[in-house]
Each structure stands twice: as C-alpha cells, then as structure tokens.
Scaffold this motif. Structure first.
Motif, short mmCIF file in Angstrom:
data_model
loop_
_atom_site.label_atom_id
_atom_site.label_comp_id
_atom_site.label_asym_id
_atom_site.label_seq_id
_atom_site.Cartn_x
_atom_site.Cartn_y
_atom_site.Cartn_z
N THR A 10 7.23 -6.28 4.98
CA THR A 10 6.85 -7.55 5.96
C THR A 10 6.76 -6.71 7.41
OG1 THR A 10 8.29 -9.01 4.86
CG2 THR A 10 7.76 -9.53 6.96
N PHE A 11 5.59 -7.00 7.98
CA PHE A 11 5.39 -6.38 9.18
C PHE A 11 4.65 -7.44 10.17
CE2 PHE A 11 1.81 -5.33 6.61
CZ PHE A 11 0.86 -5.19 7.50
N VAL A 12 4.58 -7.07 11.50
CA VAL A 12 3.84 -7.78 12.49
C VAL A 12 2.67 -7.17 12.92
CG1 VAL A 12 4.20 -8.88 14.86
CG2 VAL A 12 6.16 -8.73 13.35
N ASN A 13 1.52 -7.86 12.76
CA ASN A 13 0.22 -7.48 13.32
C ASN A 13 -0.46 -8.35 13.88
OD1 ASN A 13 -2.08 -5.93 13.34
ND2 ASN A 13 -2.88 -6.72 11.28
N ARG A 14 -0.89 -8.01 15.38
CA ARG A 14 -1.48 -9.00 16.31
C ARG A 14 -0.87 -10.58 16.26
NH1 ARG A 14 -6.69 -8.44 13.04
NH2 ARG A 14 -6.34 -6.32 12.78
N GLY A 15 0.55 -10.59 16.38
CA GLY A 15 0.99 -11.88 16.56
C GLY A 15 1.30 -12.45 15.38
N GLU A 16 0.86 -12.02 14.32
CA GLU A 16 1.28 -12.65 13.09
C GLU A 16 2.17 -11.80 12.05
OE1 GLU A 16 -2.58 -15.38 12.31
OE2 GLU A 16 -2.86 -13.17 12.02
N VAL A 17 2.90 -12.58 11.12
CA VAL A 17 3.65 -11.78 10.34
C VAL A 17 2.92 -11.66 8.86
CG1 VAL A 17 6.02 -11.66 8.94
CG2 VAL A 17 5.83 -12.61 11.36
N TYR A 18 2.71 -10.34 8.56
CA TYR A 18 2.07 -10.15 7.15
C TYR A 18 3.23 -9.75 6.16
CZ TYR A 18 -2.55 -9.57 9.16
OH TYR A 18 -3.81 -9.61 9.92
N GLU A 19 3.12 -10.30 5.01
CA GLU A 19 4.11 -9.62 3.76
C GLU A 19 3.01 -9.53 2.65
OE1 GLU A 19 6.59 -12.59 1.02
OE2 GLU A 19 7.35 -12.21 2.73
N ILE A 20 2.94 -8.30 2.39
CA ILE A 20 2.24 -7.55 1.57
C ILE A 20 3.02 -7.06 0.23
CG2 ILE A 20 0.40 -7.22 3.04
CD1 ILE A 20 0.91 -4.27 3.06
N TYR A 21 2.55 -6.56 -0.87
CA TYR A 21 3.10 -5.83 -1.98
C TYR A 21 2.46 -4.75 -2.19
CZ TYR A 21 5.70 -10.27 -2.52
OH TYR A 21 6.56 -11.15 -2.20
N ALA A 22 3.11 -3.77 -2.46
CA ALA A 22 2.49 -2.28 -2.74
C ALA A 22 3.50 -1.59 -3.90
CB ALA A 22 2.28 -1.66 -1.69
N ARG A 23 2.84 -0.59 -4.51
CA ARG A 23 3.38 0.47 -5.38
C ARG A 23 4.11 1.52 -4.69
NH1 ARG A 23 3.93 -1.61 -10.10
NH2 ARG A 23 2.18 -2.63 -10.99
N LEU A 39 -2.02 -1.14 -3.07
CA LEU A 39 -1.71 -2.73 -2.40
C LEU A 39 -1.65 -3.54 -3.81
CD1 LEU A 39 -3.51 -3.02 0.98
CD2 LEU A 39 -0.96 -2.72 0.58
N LEU A 40 -1.12 -4.67 -3.97
CA LEU A 40 -0.86 -5.62 -4.97
C LEU A 40 -1.17 -6.68 -4.65
CD1 LEU A 40 2.26 -4.29 -6.93
CD2 LEU A 40 -0.14 -3.65 -7.55
N PHE A 41 -2.30 -7.40 -5.37
CA PHE A 41 -2.40 -8.81 -4.79
C PHE A 41 -2.32 -9.60 -6.14
CE2 PHE A 41 -5.07 -6.39 -2.09
CZ PHE A 41 -4.49 -7.01 -0.97
N GLY A 42 -2.14 -10.88 -6.20
CA GLY A 42 -1.44 -11.73 -7.20
C GLY A 42 -2.74 -12.19 -7.94
N GLU A 43 -2.50 -12.58 -9.38
CA GLU A 43 -3.59 -13.18 -9.85
C GLU A 43 -4.39 -14.24 -9.71
OE1 GLU A 43 -5.25 -11.43 -12.80
OE2 GLU A 43 -3.70 -9.91 -12.25
#
Length: 112
Positions: A10-23, A39-43
């Motif tokens: 979870t990180f902040v980028n340009r005033g928005e909160v990003y939540e990403i998944y990675a290995r 990076l992982l993206f859901g089905e």
C-alpha cells in the motif's frame, strides 16, 4: 522467500492510495526506494469488470519492476493469497511521513 510468497503493498501516488500485490519486494539497489517485481492481478470475469484493477493493470502494463519512494509506502504485508488491486482517494486516511524541519547544518529559527 518461496515462490508462493505474496505481498500486499500500500503506497501513496499523486494523492491516491494504491494497493497492489506482488511476489517480490526488496530494498533494492537505489537508496530510499522499495523495489517491487512480479505484480499480480486477479482473475477477471468476462461478466464483471473492476475498473480500479483495470486502471492499475493498464498503468503498469509492460512494467517489469517498480521503484516506490520509501516515504510513500504506507505498509507492506505478507498475505496468503492475492486480492484485487485498487486505487482509492486518500481523503483523511493517509498522513505523510514527517520530513526534516531544517536543512542539515542550519539551525531552525522561530520565523521558519
């Protein structure tokens, strides 16, 4: 760290909160940055499209590795399975990491 290890970043980028998944998440070779790979993206279902995850996928399309400034990271969690990545507004939910008040070698005065 095994191949099955999954991290939620979870990180902040340009005033928005990003939540990403990675290995893979490491300190990396660039000082002050967290290195995120695989990076992982859901089905995706053909019937239901998550616009937030689509936006993440298009933003990071073709990216092998991202470097996130350390002061932008809110948290990194090791999780059992990947969820859906998302982008949300940070209205009142995230406080910036405090920065030094005065430059090195200079004493702050009351007018600063």
């Amino acid at each position: 760290m095994t191949d099955a290890t999954i991290y939620r970043i979870t990180f902040v980028n340009r005033g928005e909160v990003y939540e990403i998944y990675a290995r893979r998440v490491t300190q990396g070779g660039m000082f002050g940055f967290v290195e995120v790979e695989e990076l992982l993206f859901g089905e995706r279902s053909k019937l239901l499209i998550d616009s937030s995850e689509e936006r993440l996928k298009s933003e990071f399309e073709g990216v092998r590795r991202i470097f996130i400034p350390l002061h932008s990271v809110v948290r990194i969690d090791e999780v059992d399975k990947a969820g859906r990545g998302r982008i949300s507004t940070s209205e009142g939910t995230v406080t910036s990491f405090p920065l030094p008040y005065a430059p090195p070698g200079r004493k702050p005065n009351k007018s600063d």
